[in-house]
Design a protein around this motif. Structure first.
Motif, PDB file in Angstrom:
ATOM      1  N   LEU A 107     -70.340  10.017  29.385  1.00 24.93           N
ATOM      2  CA  LEU A 107     -71.207  10.892  28.598  1.00 24.93           C
ATOM      3  C   LEU A 107     -72.182  11.695  29.467  1.00 24.93           C
ATOM      4  O   LEU A 107     -72.946  12.508  28.937  1.00 24.93           O
ATOM      5  CB  LEU A 107     -72.002  10.065  27.583  1.00 24.93           C
ATOM      6  N   HIS A 108     -72.172  11.475  30.761  1.00 22.15           N
ATOM      7  CA  HIS A 108     -73.160  12.115  31.627  1.00 22.15           C
ATOM      8  C   HIS A 108     -73.087  13.628  31.596  1.00 22.15           C
ATOM      9  O   HIS A 108     -74.105  14.305  31.460  1.00 22.15           O
ATOM     10  CB  HIS A 108     -72.996  11.623  33.074  1.00 22.15           C
ATOM     11  N   THR A 109     -71.883  14.171  31.747  1.00 22.59           N
ATOM     12  CA  THR A 109     -71.773  15.628  31.833  1.00 22.59           C
ATOM     13  C   THR A 109     -72.305  16.292  30.576  1.00 22.59           C
ATOM     14  O   THR A 109     -73.113  17.230  30.639  1.00 22.59           O
ATOM     15  CB  THR A 109     -70.309  16.048  32.084  1.00 22.59           C
ATOM     16  N   GLN A 110     -71.878  15.805  29.419  1.00 26.53           N
ATOM     17  CA  GLN A 110     -72.301  16.410  28.154  1.00 26.53           C
ATOM     18  C   GLN A 110     -73.819  16.427  28.021  1.00 26.53           C
ATOM     19  O   GLN A 110     -74.418  17.485  27.753  1.00 26.53           O
ATOM     20  CB  GLN A 110     -71.694  15.626  26.983  1.00 26.53           C
ATOM     21  N   TRP A 111     -74.451  15.281  28.218  1.00 24.58           N
ATOM     22  CA  TRP A 111     -75.877  15.191  27.930  1.00 24.58           C
ATOM     23  C   TRP A 111     -76.746  15.656  29.090  1.00 24.58           C
ATOM     24  O   TRP A 111     -77.844  16.185  28.869  1.00 24.58           O
ATOM     25  CB  TRP A 111     -76.225  13.767  27.509  1.00 24.58           C
ATOM     26  N   PRO A 157     -73.213   5.619  38.421  1.00 22.29           N
ATOM     27  CA  PRO A 157     -72.688   6.759  39.169  1.00 22.29           C
ATOM     28  C   PRO A 157     -72.967   8.058  38.426  1.00 22.29           C
ATOM     29  O   PRO A 157     -72.971   8.092  37.191  1.00 22.29           O
ATOM     30  CB  PRO A 157     -71.190   6.470  39.255  1.00 22.29           C
ATOM     31  N   ALA A 158     -73.184   9.134  39.180  1.00 23.14           N
ATOM     32  CA  ALA A 158     -73.631  10.378  38.554  1.00 23.14           C
ATOM     33  C   ALA A 158     -72.583  10.965  37.629  1.00 23.14           C
ATOM     34  O   ALA A 158     -72.914  11.565  36.595  1.00 23.14           O
ATOM     35  CB  ALA A 158     -74.015  11.387  39.635  1.00 23.14           C
ATOM     36  N   ALA A 159     -71.300  10.838  37.981  1.00 26.58           N
ATOM     37  CA  ALA A 159     -70.242  11.443  37.178  1.00 26.58           C
ATOM     38  C   ALA A 159     -68.930  10.721  37.458  1.00 26.58           C
ATOM     39  O   ALA A 159     -68.836   9.883  38.360  1.00 26.58           O
ATOM     40  CB  ALA A 159     -70.116  12.929  37.495  1.00 26.58           C
ATOM     41  N   LEU A 160     -67.899  11.054  36.686  1.00 29.91           N
ATOM     42  CA  LEU A 160     -66.582  10.471  36.900  1.00 29.91           C
ATOM     43  C   LEU A 160     -65.863  11.092  38.084  1.00 29.91           C
ATOM     44  O   LEU A 160     -64.983  10.479  38.677  1.00 29.91           O
ATOM     45  CB  LEU A 160     -65.733  10.617  35.633  1.00 29.91           C
ATOM     46  N   ALA A 202     -64.910   4.590  33.339  1.00 31.25           N
ATOM     47  CA  ALA A 202     -63.542   4.425  33.839  1.00 31.25           C
ATOM     48  C   ALA A 202     -63.468   4.066  35.312  1.00 31.25           C
ATOM     49  O   ALA A 202     -62.425   3.618  35.783  1.00 31.25           O
ATOM     50  CB  ALA A 202     -62.748   5.708  33.583  1.00 31.25           C
ATOM     51  N   LEU A 203     -64.552   4.230  36.067  1.00 30.90           N
ATOM     52  CA  LEU A 203     -64.533   3.920  37.497  1.00 30.90           C
ATOM     53  C   LEU A 203     -64.745   2.439  37.789  1.00 30.90           C
ATOM     54  O   LEU A 203     -64.525   1.993  38.909  1.00 30.90           O
ATOM     55  CB  LEU A 203     -65.601   4.748  38.226  1.00 30.90           C
ATOM     56  N   GLY A 204     -65.184   1.669  36.806  1.00 31.29           N
ATOM     57  CA  GLY A 204     -65.335   0.237  36.980  1.00 31.29           C
ATOM     58  C   GLY A 204     -66.209  -0.135  38.170  1.00 31.29           C
ATOM     59  O   GLY A 204     -67.293   0.426  38.376  1.00 31.29           O
ATOM     60  N   LYS A 247     -72.362  14.363  47.921  1.00 31.62           N
ATOM     61  CA  LYS A 247     -71.600  13.780  49.027  1.00 31.62           C
ATOM     62  C   LYS A 247     -71.133  12.369  48.678  1.00 31.62           C
ATOM     63  O   LYS A 247     -70.007  11.969  49.022  1.00 31.62           O
ATOM     64  CB  LYS A 247     -72.434  13.793  50.300  1.00 31.62           C
ATOM     65  N   THR A 248     -71.983  11.604  48.010  1.00 27.16           N
ATOM     66  CA  THR A 248     -71.576  10.275  47.567  1.00 27.16           C
ATOM     67  C   THR A 248     -70.396  10.371  46.615  1.00 27.16           C
ATOM     68  O   THR A 248     -69.421   9.620  46.721  1.00 27.16           O
ATOM     69  CB  THR A 248     -72.754   9.550  46.894  1.00 27.16           C
ATOM     70  N   GLN A 249     -70.465  11.323  45.686  1.00 24.64           N
ATOM     71  CA  GLN A 249     -69.383  11.509  44.721  1.00 24.64           C
ATOM     72  C   GLN A 249     -68.090  11.949  45.409  1.00 24.64           C
ATOM     73  O   GLN A 249     -66.991  11.490  45.054  1.00 24.64           O
ATOM     74  CB  GLN A 249     -69.792  12.545  43.670  1.00 24.64           C
ATOM     75  N   LEU A 250     -68.195  12.820  46.400  1.00 23.83           N
ATOM     76  CA  LEU A 250     -67.007  13.273  47.132  1.00 23.83           C
ATOM     77  C   LEU A 250     -66.280  12.095  47.785  1.00 23.83           C
ATOM     78  O   LEU A 250     -65.043  12.000  47.717  1.00 23.83           O
ATOM     79  CB  LEU A 250     -67.402  14.292  48.197  1.00 23.83           C
ATOM     80  N   VAL A 251     -67.022  11.209  48.423  1.00 22.59           N
ATOM     81  CA  VAL A 251     -66.397  10.075  49.091  1.00 22.59           C
ATOM     82  C   VAL A 251     -65.875   9.076  48.064  1.00 22.59           C
ATOM     83  O   VAL A 251     -64.790   8.497  48.240  1.00 22.59           O
ATOM     84  CB  VAL A 251     -67.383   9.416  50.073  1.00 22.59           C
ATOM     85  N   LEU A 252     -66.606   8.869  46.981  1.00 19.88           N
ATOM     86  CA  LEU A 252     -66.120   8.010  45.903  1.00 19.88           C
ATOM     87  C   LEU A 252     -64.804   8.544  45.362  1.00 19.88           C
ATOM     88  O   LEU A 252     -63.852   7.775  45.130  1.00 19.88           O
ATOM     89  CB  LEU A 252     -67.185   7.921  44.803  1.00 19.88           C
ATOM     90  N   ASP A 253     -64.720   9.858  45.164  1.00 15.72           N
ATOM     91  CA  ASP A 253     -63.471  10.470  44.687  1.00 15.72           C
ATOM     92  C   ASP A 253     -62.330  10.217  45.664  1.00 15.72           C
ATOM     93  O   ASP A 253     -61.179   9.999  45.258  1.00 15.72           O
ATOM     94  CB  ASP A 253     -63.653  11.978  44.502  1.00 15.72           C
ATOM     95  N   ALA A 254     -62.636  10.249  46.962  1.00 16.95           N
ATOM     96  CA  ALA A 254     -61.603  10.020  47.972  1.00 16.95           C
ATOM     97  C   ALA A 254     -61.084   8.585  47.916  1.00 16.95           C
ATOM     98  O   ALA A 254     -59.880   8.345  48.086  1.00 16.95           O
ATOM     99  CB  ALA A 254     -62.147  10.344  49.361  1.00 16.95           C
ATOM    100  N   VAL A 255     -61.973   7.616  47.696  1.00 20.19           N
ATOM    101  CA  VAL A 255     -61.534   6.234  47.533  1.00 20.19           C
ATOM    102  C   VAL A 255     -60.632   6.110  46.312  1.00 20.19           C
ATOM    103  O   VAL A 255     -59.569   5.470  46.357  1.00 20.19           O
ATOM    104  CB  VAL A 255     -62.741   5.280  47.413  1.00 20.19           C
TER     105      VAL A 255
END
Length: 369
Positions: free
Chosen positions: A90-94, A110-113, A188-190, A348-356
């Motif tokens: 729900l982060h992006t919407q709100w 986490p800031a976003a999915l 969904a990222l658990g 940057k945190t999100q970018l690396v999380l996405d890579a994992v």
């Protein structure tokens, strides 16, 4: 009305809480402890839930405005900033709605999915001139600054060679069935989002937010039947331009609680076992070892790690709220631009999380950044 007057140094930043998650109790307390801040509104999906939350934190409807919807908080002209602890889905919407309503945004991690969703949030904040910060509390503890000063002393510490971080917790069967952190429609990222955000953020912090060149999950990933990550390990590598540094992280819902951060340089190392949540509120410590070698015959060590203790005036979550509010004051009072440091750290945190996540989805293949 007096409480609608423009902000200046004598006016507190007026917070609204959007969503009554458990962690919001901690932030509500922080808002009461931090100077220059007041909690003025609480919104939930029903007025009954807002009233129940207010009672839990010792407030009544005469002390804080209670709303039965999130929109009502965002529409309140007396609210300067919002804390948003909603499920990640729900982060992006709100968050985008809050930014368009000119509300400064303290967003739970986490800031976003994924980074595409986070970019929508950050663009909305930038275009509306509001401050963004995610809720990573440990970055605001004075111990963190003390450790960073040591890491930055190249003569004492030397180049960083290796970083290791863990964030684990042992959950019960009910958690694995019902908690939002294992539900694909909510978080969904658990464990990757809930625990991995801290560990990824810690290794980036140690490397001054220089992105690794490669990321790879190890083939020990555990997921539930819906595909939500419950446990994982990942490795990170920086190239020759960054001293060929390596980092590993391990995050799990199946291991005894741990919050380790160990950083090794060529001349020294630091280690803390409670980097996310300190053992004590009013002080924290870490171990510093310089010039360690084995003793003669390898029957011991030549030095015992030194315990470095750092006292703090406020709990780290209150320090975070204080810093966020200081930035908001500067925007409102002095007309300065929102500070770009915090959105850059989050991205940057999100970018690396996405890579994992990409590595896990590809069967633990190596991912280039």
């Amino acid at each position: 009305m007096a409480d609608e007057a423009p902000l200046h140094s004598n006016n507190p930043i007026r917070f609204g809480i959007v969503g009554c998650a458990e962690v919001a109790r901690k932030l509500a307390r922080a808002m009461c402890l931090a100077p220059g801040v007041t909690l003025c509104a609480i919104g939930s999906r029903s007025i009954e839930k807002a009233e129940k939350f207010a009672a839990l934190i010792g407030l009544s409807g005469t002390q804080v405005k209670l709303y039965g919807s999130y929109d009502q908080v965002l529409d309140d002209p007396c609210v300067d900033a919002v804390y948003l602890p909603l499920p990640t889905s729900l982060h992006t919407q709100w968050a985008v709605k809050a930014a368009h309503k000119k509300k400064h945004l303290l967003l739970e991690k986490p800031a976003a999915l994924n980074v595409a969703e986070l970019d929508r949030i950050l663009e909305a904040c930038q275009s509306n001139g509001v401050q963004f910060m995610d809720g990573t509390m440990w970055l605001h503890h004075p111990r963190t600054l003390k450790m960073k000063n040591l890491l930055s002393d190249s003569k004492t510490f030397g180049p960083i060679n290796y970083i290791h971080s863990t964030s684990t917790m042992s959950v019960n069967p009910e958690f694995l069935e019902t908690n939002i952190r294992v539900r694909p429609d909510l978080d969904a990222l658990g464990a990757l989002g809930d625990l991995g955000w801290y560990c990824i953020g810690a290794i980036l912090w140690a490397k001054d937010y220089q992105l690794p060149s490669t990321v790879q999950a190890l083939p020990d990933v555990t997921t539930n039947s819906a595909g939500v990550i419950l446990s994982f390990t990942a490795s990170f590598h920086w190239g020759i331009s960054s001293n060929n540094s390596t980092a590993t992280i391990h995050c799990s819902f199946f291991a005894n609680s741990s919050m380790d951060l160990a950083i090794s340089g060529s001349n020294a190392s630091i280690h803390t076992k409670d980097f996310i949540i300190p053992y004590q509120e009013d002080w924290a410590s870490f171990e510093l070892s310089c010039g360690a070698q084995f003793a003669d015959l390898h029957i011991g060590w030549n030095v015992i790690p030194e315990e470095v203790r750092v006292d703090c005036e406020l709990p780290q979550e209150a320090s975070m709220v204080k810093e966020f509010s200081r930035l908001v004051h500067g925007i409102a009072r002095d007309g300065v631009q929102p500070n770009s440091k915090w959105p850059e750290i989050s991205r940057k945190t999100q970018l690396v999380l996405d890579a994992v996540k990409k590595s896990i989805d590809r069967g633990c293949k190596l991912v280039q950044l």
